[in-house]
Design a protein around this motif. Structure first.
Motif, PDB file in Angstrom:
ATOM      1  N   TRP A  31       2.374   1.968   1.732  1.00 52.66           N
ATOM      2  CA  TRP A  31       3.163   2.611   0.664  1.00 52.66           C
ATOM      3  C   TRP A  31       4.406   3.280   1.251  1.00 52.66           C
ATOM      4  CZ3 TRP A  31       1.049   3.861  -4.550  1.00 52.66           C
ATOM      5  CH2 TRP A  31       1.943   4.594  -5.327  1.00 52.66           C
ATOM      6  N   ILE A  32       4.214   4.050   2.326  1.00 52.66           N
ATOM      7  CA  ILE A  32       5.334   4.748   2.950  1.00 52.66           C
ATOM      8  C   ILE A  32       6.372   3.755   3.457  1.00 52.66           C
ATOM      9  CG2 ILE A  32       5.997   6.209   4.901  1.00 52.66           C
ATOM     10  CD1 ILE A  32       3.241   7.560   4.604  1.00 52.66           C
ATOM     11  N   SER A  33       5.904   2.655   4.070  1.00 49.27           N
ATOM     12  CA  SER A  33       6.819   1.649   4.594  1.00 49.27           C
ATOM     13  C   SER A  33       7.622   0.978   3.490  1.00 49.27           C
ATOM     14  CB  SER A  33       6.026   0.596   5.371  1.00 49.27           C
ATOM     15  OG  SER A  33       6.843  -0.471   5.780  1.00 49.27           O
TER      16      SER A  33
ATOM     17  N   SER B 156       8.384   6.954   0.846  1.00 46.93           N
ATOM     18  CA  SER B 156       7.889   8.305   0.599  1.00 46.93           C
ATOM     19  C   SER B 156       6.370   8.288   0.578  1.00 46.93           C
ATOM     20  CB  SER B 156       8.421   8.850  -0.735  1.00 46.93           C
ATOM     21  OG  SER B 156       7.969   8.043  -1.808  1.00 46.93           O
ATOM     22  N   GLU B 157       5.775   9.463   0.713  1.00 47.17           N
ATOM     23  CA  GLU B 157       4.312   9.581   0.665  1.00 47.17           C
ATOM     24  C   GLU B 157       3.805   9.211  -0.722  1.00 47.17           C
ATOM     25  OE1 GLU B 157       1.835  10.498   2.619  1.00 47.17           O
ATOM     26  OE2 GLU B 157       2.861  11.059   4.477  1.00 47.17           O
ATOM     27  N   PRO B 158       2.649   8.536  -0.798  1.00 46.01           N
ATOM     28  CA  PRO B 158       2.075   8.261  -2.118  1.00 46.01           C
ATOM     29  C   PRO B 158       1.630   9.548  -2.788  1.00 46.01           C
ATOM     30  CG  PRO B 158       0.526   7.666  -0.393  1.00 46.01           C
ATOM     31  CD  PRO B 158       1.819   7.997   0.285  1.00 46.01           C
TER      32      PRO B 158
ATOM     33  N   ARG C 222       8.464  -4.449  -4.026  1.00 51.45           N
ATOM     34  CA  ARG C 222       8.411  -4.313  -2.556  1.00 51.45           C
ATOM     35  C   ARG C 222       7.033  -3.866  -2.106  1.00 51.45           C
ATOM     36  NH1 ARG C 222      13.432  -1.740  -3.091  1.00 51.45           N
ATOM     37  NH2 ARG C 222      12.473   0.299  -2.644  1.00 51.45           N
ATOM     38  N   LEU C 223       6.442  -2.923  -2.818  1.00 56.63           N
ATOM     39  CA  LEU C 223       5.126  -2.410  -2.441  1.00 56.63           C
ATOM     40  C   LEU C 223       4.067  -3.509  -2.519  1.00 56.63           C
ATOM     41  CD1 LEU C 223       3.101  -0.190  -1.760  1.00 56.63           C
ATOM     42  CD2 LEU C 223       3.067   0.422  -4.190  1.00 56.63           C
ATOM     43  N   LEU C 224       4.036  -4.243  -3.626  1.00 58.19           N
ATOM     44  CA  LEU C 224       3.018  -5.285  -3.786  1.00 58.19           C
ATOM     45  C   LEU C 224       3.221  -6.412  -2.782  1.00 58.19           C
ATOM     46  CD1 LEU C 224       2.678  -5.512  -7.681  1.00 58.19           C
ATOM     47  CD2 LEU C 224       1.475  -4.057  -6.055  1.00 58.19           C
TER      48      LEU C 224
ATOM     49  N   VAL D  77      -2.860   4.887  -4.667  1.00 59.55           N
ATOM     50  CA  VAL D  77      -3.483   4.216  -3.530  1.00 59.55           C
ATOM     51  C   VAL D  77      -4.910   3.803  -3.872  1.00 59.55           C
ATOM     52  CG1 VAL D  77      -4.414   4.635  -1.224  1.00 59.55           C
ATOM     53  CG2 VAL D  77      -2.050   5.232  -1.729  1.00 59.55           C
ATOM     54  N   SER D  78      -5.641   4.662  -4.554  1.00 61.40           N
ATOM     55  CA  SER D  78      -7.026   4.328  -4.911  1.00 61.40           C
ATOM     56  C   SER D  78      -7.068   3.137  -5.857  1.00 61.40           C
ATOM     57  CB  SER D  78      -7.717   5.531  -5.544  1.00 61.40           C
ATOM     58  OG  SER D  78      -7.046   5.942  -6.725  1.00 61.40           O
ATOM     59  N   GLY D  79      -6.074   3.015  -6.751  1.00 58.95           N
ATOM     60  CA  GLY D  79      -6.023   1.858  -7.629  1.00 58.95           C
ATOM     61  C   GLY D  79      -5.802   0.574  -6.862  1.00 58.95           C
TER      62      GLY D  79
END
Length: 402
Positions: A43-45, A49-51, A68-70, A95-97
């Motif tokens: 997520w950060i990459s 930012s922090e999730p 980008r995240l997916l 993140v848990s999802g």
């Protein structure tokens, strides 16, 4: 779960069993790593930012950030992350999802017919599994087709499905199509039927449509062929050779070695370095498992190597999944090589990838009512992933409307 546990009592027992599991079992990690921590790093990459602790900040991500995240999650976790939908992510942008999605993808559902999107009053669309036998990569497409279009996928039967015919014992495409017609009729007893499939699944869907019409049933729309090939030719072998070289180079091997030597090296790496190999999803899994019809040698060598490599502490779910996919690919290659298509009286829609061999000439002689062809961006089944899946969904909606 709601299909399998369809009463209050059954659902209660299932939930009770889930919450009584130990924390270690409820947070199964991929390849022994902490899944949530790994996803935080991804997520950060991808986002910079922090999730968030809750879903509020995640809900504020832009479409470009989510894409980008997916994409980064798919690169990091391979086959378990295929079919990640931006729509599903927005329903639980945490993140848990994401972790829940990855864990669910590695657990095969109890039934062969998997309700990816069971709601809606329209005739359901049935999508047949690809050569690896799995169907969760269809989830993004099902989500994009909307809440009024039911979508069911048919996965391959494994050795765990003792009450059903195992896919690895299938004798022909025709036999498989007959079995899958029985499966879809348990959901939809009468037509008109809507059918489609990616890669190997497109061939099976095509044969199912043939048999349904022969039985006097109605196929309500053109058969959907997602970069599917009805024959195996030299273009497959050329593609397999290029793919083997690319993967070998990514793994630090000699890309100029012979295909046989490369195949054996990659096979050994699949067993001894599964984490690194699984992370090569765009090349290894997507190309070799779903597209590598010419790479049958890889499967056979890998099986021989697997049987001779000492196992340490048992095999992970990812290794078992990869083993099954390789075995299923072996069966798929043999089934397609023996299949002799007949001219289909209806129509078909072919969505072919921009990059790779052209399947259009292979299908044209067999579709009497016209083959609609659409060129889709990327390689093979990139069309099933964000952001391109929206374009795929638009083409599917048009085809179902016809």
């Amino acid at each position: 779960m709601l299909f399998d546990a369809s009463t209050v009592g059954a659902l209660s027992r299932r939930l009770t069993a889930l919450v009584s599991m130990t924390p270690e079992l409820r947070t199964v990690a991929l390849e022994g790593t902490d899944l949530e921590q790994s996803l935080r790093s991804v997520w950060i990459s991808a986002v910079g930012s922090e999730p968030p602790a809750g879903g509020e900040a995640g809900a504020s991500l832009t479409d470009a950030q989510i894409v980008r995240l997916l994409a980064q999650v798919r690169r990091e976790f391979g086959v378990a992350a295929e079919g990640l939908s931006a729509l599903e992510f927005r329903s639980d942008p945490t993140v848990s999802g994401l972790a829940r999605f990855l864990r669910d993808a590695l657990d095969p559902p109890a039934a062969l017919v998997v309700p990816l999107q069971p709601r809606g009053d329209k005739a359901p669309l049935f999508l047949i599994h690809a050569g690896g036998g799995y169907v969760f990569f269809y989830r993004a497409l099902a989500a994009r087709l909307g809440p009024d279009q039911p979508v069911h996928a048919i996965r391959a039967a494994t050795r765990l499905d003792s009450h059903r015919h195992r896919f690895d014992r299938t004798v022909s495409i025709e036999n498989l199509a007959t079995r899958y017609i029985d499966e879809i009729k348990a959901v939809q007893p009468e037509g008109p039927y809507l059918l489609g499939g990616s890669c190997f699944g497109g061939v099976v869907a095509f044969e199912m449509a043939q048999q349904l019409i022969a039985q006097g049933e109605t196929v309500g729309a053109p058969v959907l062929l997602f970069d599917s090939y009805v024959g195996i030719g030299e273009h497959w072998r050329d593609y397999a050779s290029r793919t083997l070289s690319s993967v070998a180079e990514r793994l630090g091997m000699d890309a100029g070695a012979s295909p046989a030597a490369l195949a054996r090296a990659i096979a050994v790496g699949t067993v001894t370095r599964p984490v690194e190999v699984l992370k090569l999803a765009p090349l290894t899994v997507r190309s070799l498992l779903r597209r590598g019809f010419g790479a049958l040698r890889v499967v056979r060598i890998r099986r021989a190597v697997r049987d001779n490599v000492p196992r340490q502490g048992g095999r992970s779910r990812e290794q078992e999944q990869l083993d099954m996919m390789h075995d299923f690919l072996n069966v798929s290659v043999e089934l397609v090589s023996r299949y002799e298509p007949k001219q289909y009286p209806g129509g078909a829609v072919l969505l072919k990838a921009t990059v790779g061999p052209d399947p259009e000439p292979l299908w044209t002689p067999w579709v009497a009512d016209g083959l609609q062809v659409h060129v889709m961006p990327g390689e093979h089944l990139d069309m099933m992933e964000e952001p391109w899946v929206e374009q795929t969904a638009n083409q599917v909606r048009q085809a179902l409307g016809r």
